[in-house]
Motif scaffolding. Sequence first.
Motif: not given
Length: 121
Positions: A71-100
């Motif tokens: 299930r975790a692998e499926t979720l990560m695959s779905r995330w990478k397909t829809v959102i993208g393979p990596k976070l775009k924000a540079r600071s940790f604070k903005h990465q948390k916002t991007e993740t939310k």
Amino acid sequence: MDGAYDGEPTSDLLVARFGSTIEVTIPPPKNAVLSPNAAQDPTVRDRHIADISVRGRMGWQMASGYNQRSRAETLMSRWKTVIGPKLKARSFKHQKTETKIGVRILNRMTELGRPNFQRTA
């Protein structure tokens, strides 16, 4: 060796990389056989093979938690397909916002695809 990656070399590599506390859960193939010294000193793979013979493959998956990993692998695959393979924000604070934001998008998409049942009688 009867499995592509369920043998001792893979398990040894994972233990060396992540420590001895890691629990390796790799499904053995259908034609897997016990190691020669399984009666005296069973490996994790031997225990998995024995458990599959007792419970069946689906029972082993439930008991070992393999379904959760899947299930975790499926979720990560779905995330990478829809959102993208990596976070775009540079600071940790903005990465948390991007993740939310990404989690809200995926939850909304899942909610839209879920049927809504109503009792009619």
